[in-house]
Motif scaffolding. Structure first.
Motif, short mmCIF file in Angstrom:
data_model
loop_
_atom_site.label_atom_id
_atom_site.label_comp_id
_atom_site.label_asym_id
_atom_site.label_seq_id
_atom_site.Cartn_x
_atom_site.Cartn_y
_atom_site.Cartn_z
N HIS A 56 0.65 -1.24 0.08
CA HIS A 56 0.00 0.13 -0.12
C HIS A 56 1.05 1.31 0.05
O HIS A 56 0.29 2.51 0.08
N ARG A 57 2.31 1.02 -0.26
CA ARG A 57 3.17 2.24 -0.16
C ARG A 57 2.85 3.19 0.92
O ARG A 57 2.85 4.28 0.73
N GLN A 58 2.89 2.74 2.06
CA GLN A 58 2.93 3.28 3.46
C GLN A 58 4.05 2.91 4.43
O GLN A 58 4.60 1.97 4.27
N ARG A 59 4.71 4.33 4.97
CA ARG A 59 5.62 3.86 5.85
C ARG A 59 5.38 4.81 7.28
O ARG A 59 4.80 6.02 6.89
N ILE A 60 5.84 4.29 8.34
CA ILE A 60 5.69 5.06 9.46
C ILE A 60 6.90 4.83 10.28
O ILE A 60 7.41 3.83 10.50
N LYS A 61 7.56 6.16 10.79
CA LYS A 61 8.72 6.07 11.68
C LYS A 61 8.31 6.30 13.00
O LYS A 61 7.37 7.12 13.32
N GLU B 252 4.64 9.93 9.73
CA GLU B 252 4.07 9.15 8.69
C GLU B 252 4.63 9.90 7.50
O GLU B 252 4.43 11.13 7.19
N ASN B 253 5.24 9.11 6.39
CA ASN B 253 6.03 9.93 5.21
C ASN B 253 4.98 9.82 4.00
O ASN B 253 4.11 8.54 4.00
#
Length: 200
Positions: free
Chosen positions: A117-122, A162-163
């Motif tokens: 889903h092309r999601q990333r969280i730091k 969130e990016n």
């Protein structure tokens, strides 16, 4: 209320780099105006529940970062409360670099990726390992997974960011590909049977 990740990530050196390259004013406004983003929201909890892997960063006593991929059954990274994540730590290559690092420095980082889903969280925070706590280990145990749990690792959330999805490649897991292929394989089998019936 300032966004917490800016307080952690935007050190004086980072701010100087932003100023030199023309982005400091934009980020100063962005950090100053917005939610603190210092806890796990229901939306982030749902995101985490679907993960089968993540990257964990720790810091060694000599100042070097150490990044390790942790994988497991979907949902093995658990949200214990809005400020705490946890996962079971199984026997690996017995180098114990993460355990050793956490013995001296608790600062840690989670990089969560959902390629499909092309999601990333730091997530910035502090981590600790806990040994001998049977109740906690039971809480983090993965059903039907026989590996022995050596310890629990708890991650105490301090900041979340969130990016955007730019440049994240779309990738699918083996399980996801199998689920997509099942109806196609069923249709192929149906057409092959129809063809066989006509030939006969």
């Amino acid at each position: 209320m300032p966004r917490k990740f800016g307080e952690i990530a935007f050190t004086p050196e980072v701010q100087a780099a932003q100023l030199q390259r023309g982005s400091r004013q934009t980020y100063e406004r962005y950090i100053a105006n917005g939610p603190a983003n210092d806890s796990i929201t229901p939306q982030i909890a749902e995101f985490i529940a679907h993960l089968d892997g993540f990257y964990l960063g720790t810091v060694s006593s000599n100042g070097y970062p150490y990044i390790q991929f942790r994988g497991g059954a979907t949902g093995f990274l658990k949200v214990l409360n809005e400020k705490t994540l946890g996962f079971a730590d199984f026997s690996g290559n017995v180098q114990y670099i993460t355990v050793g690092n956490l013995s001296g420095e608790g600062k840690a980082f989670l990089f969560l990726m959902d390629y499909r889903h092309r999601q990333r969280i730091k997530i910035w925070g502090r981590a600790e390992y806990v040994e001998g706590d049977s109740a906690l280990i039971k809480q983090l145990r993965i059903p039907d997974y026989p590996a022995e749990i050596e310890r629990a690792i708890l991650f105490h959330v301090e900041a979340v960011s969130e990016n955007c999805p730019q440049h994240i490649p779309i990738r699918y897991s083996e399980t996801e590909v199998a689920a997509m292929m099942t109806p196609l394989q069923a249709r192929i089998a149906e057409l092959e049977q129809m063809l066989s019936d006509r030939i006969q």
